[in-house]
Design an enzyme around this catalytic site. Sequence first.
Site, PDB file in Angstrom:
ATOM      1  N   HIS A 138      -0.295   4.556   0.194  1.00  0.00           N
ATOM      2  CA  HIS A 138      -0.872   5.754   0.799  1.00  0.00           C
ATOM      3  C   HIS A 138      -1.175   5.440   2.266  1.00  0.00           C
ATOM      4  CE1 HIS A 138      -4.283   3.290  -0.456  1.00  0.00           C
ATOM      5  NE2 HIS A 138      -4.925   3.828   0.563  1.00  0.00           N
TER       6      HIS A 138
ATOM      7  N   LYS B 110       0.857  -1.193   0.000  1.00  0.00           N
ATOM      8  CA  LYS B 110       0.000   0.000   0.000  1.00  0.00           C
ATOM      9  C   LYS B 110       0.893   1.244   0.000  1.00  0.00           C
ATOM     10  CE  LYS B 110      -3.463   1.973   3.114  1.00  0.00           C
ATOM     11  NZ  LYS B 110      -4.420   1.685   4.173  1.00  0.00           N
TER      12      LYS B 110
END
Length: 213
Positions: A105, A103
């Site tokens: 963000h 991921k």
Amino acid sequence: MKDYQRDFIEFALATGVLRFGEFTLKSGRISPYFFNSGLFNSGATLARLGRFYAQAISESKLDYDVLFGPAYKGIPLASTTVVALADQHDRDVPYVFNRKEKKDHGEGGQLVGAELKGKVLIIDDVISAGTSVGESVDIIRAAGAHPAGVIIALDRQERGQGELSAIQQVEQTHKIPVVSIICLNDLLSYLQDHPNLQKYLAAVKSYREQYGV
Ligand SMILES: O=P(O)(O)OC[C@H]1O[C@H](OP(=O)(O)OP(=O)(O)O)[C@H](O)[C@@H]1O
Ligand SMILES: O=C(O)c1cc(=O)[nH]c(=O)[nH]1
């Protein structure tokens, strides 16, 4: 076979997780039985499943600090097992799992949960070729932690590419023990003891003769 192992076979049969028929495995083999852990799919069954894993871990005397559940199926397994370890075995074990895709963000990263450090016990449902364990070991070592072992639900006790089973191969390659709640031998003795299931015995025995270790 211990009582909890017999109970586990009954639980897996009652939930349809353990079935008899004709199933194509990841290896391409046609197996007369199959273990589909995705069917432990309700609150009550997942809670009970965690208690079986926790008991097998406690009886194994494995030495570990943290539980690692590889995505995806390892995630609910790790979660329910740490709950059972806390509730039934008085051990508050940290757990961590990985994302299959990193991921980029928010908090970012590939790992979610506790810090991956110390002696790490990997939890999964089955081992087929050992690929998933290999990937988990890489993640654990990359974090500077140490793989302490693997706990799975069912050891099918069948040969991998050579004479060893995929599980024996995992133990040899990564120098870690693999513990299971039940193994094929347990299942065979259960079938032998239950007249209503004896119709499956011949096929399972002949599969073991062909592919067993
Ligand atoms: O020993 P292996 O050959 O790796 O096979 C076993 C792995 O395969 C399945 O998961 P899969 O990798 O399909 O991912 P999933 O948990 O997302 O279903 C299973 O849950 C094990 O993790
Ligand atoms: O070898 C496999 O593919 C396999 C066997 C089994 O019993 N359960 C499972 O999820 N995979």
